[in-house]
Design a protein around this motif. Structure first.
Motif: not given
Ligand code: PGA
Length: 252
Positions: A130-155
């Motif tokens: 989100x814009x607020x997350x980018x402004x707070x410098x959290x872009x990489x954290x948010x994207x990493x969390x979504x990546x790990x959560x959404x793609x968890x357990x895939x071979x």
């Protein structure tokens, strides 16, 4: 070499007649185009007609969502096998509109990704801040969390069959596109994440699309970035001319 992949996300737009006529125009405009994978993702009620209109052409068809269960008492939902049955090859999962408006969690997205892969559908898995997350410098954290959560357990094998779409929420439907440098930075981060969670081979194989106000006049520059392998296009995919213009940008 990753093959560029341009997908149109029609969202909740068009009707039966305009969907079919758009597909016909796209097929005509795509004659002679090769080296680019192209798909459209119409509303689910038009999937069957669109698949029939696109059958035998290079235009692939995807759904905008799926349910993770194979069948049963899930009123209003569609199974991966049903999407395959009508001719879909792809399914968009975890789009920010589903995450933010419909409250879909990464955990749910993860179940859908697994179910889609099991049915031999290619999931296009969306992540973005989100814009607020980018402004707070959290872009990489948010994207990493979504990546790990959404793609968890895939071979590794499953991961290479999936496509990731980086879509900064502040750039979706706003006309405010991420600069090629802003997008490339996150795409590179995602590629490094793929390498750390899997290996270099997987990282080099997985395609990462950019989405958010992609238009014919900004597509070529975005797609020229080393880690941007395609685009997920909303508004500009609702008419043949701009969508074909974006595809032309992927070829150059
Ligand atoms: P947009 O949408 O191109 O209209 O910004 C992109 C998307 O939501 O996939």
């Amino acid at each position: 070499m990753r093959r560029p992949f341009i997908a149109g996300n029609w969202k909740m737009n068009l009707n039966l007649a305009s969907s079919v006529s758009l597909v016909e125009k796209l097929i005509e405009g795509l004659s002679g185009v090769d080296g680019v994978e192209v798909a459209v993702c119409p509303p689910s009620v038009y999937l069957h007609a669109v698949c029939q209109a696109a059958s035998g052409s290079i235009l692939g068809v995807g759904a905008q969502n799926v349910y993770h269960e194979p069948k049963g008492a899930f009123t209003g939902e569609l199974s991966p096998a049903m999407l395959k049955d009508v001719g879909c090859r792809y399914v968009i999962l975890g789009h920010s509109e589903r995450r933010n408006i419909l409250g879909e969690s990464s955990e749910e997205v993860n179940k859908k990704v697994e179910a889609a892969l099991a049915a031999d559908l290619t999931p296009i898995v969306c992540v973005g801040e989100l814009l607020s997350e980018r402004k707070a410098g959290r872009t990489h954290d948010v994207v990493r969390r979504q990546f790990d959560g959404s793609l968890s357990g895939l071979t590794a094998e499953q991961m290479t069959r999936a496509v990731i779409a980086y879509e900064p929420v502040w750039a979706i439907g706003t006309g405010e596109v991420a600069t090629p440098q802003q997008a490339e930075e996150v795409h590179l981060g995602l590629r490094q994440l793929l390498e750390s969670r899997y290996n270099k081979q997987v990282a080099e194989a997985v395609r990462i699309q950019y989405g958010g106000s992609v238009k014919p006049d900004n597509a070529a520059e975005l797609l020229a970035q080393p880690n941007i392998d395609g685009a997920l296009v909303g508004g500009a995919s609702l008419e043949a001319e701009p969508f074909l213009g974006i595809i032309a940008g992927a070829k150059n």
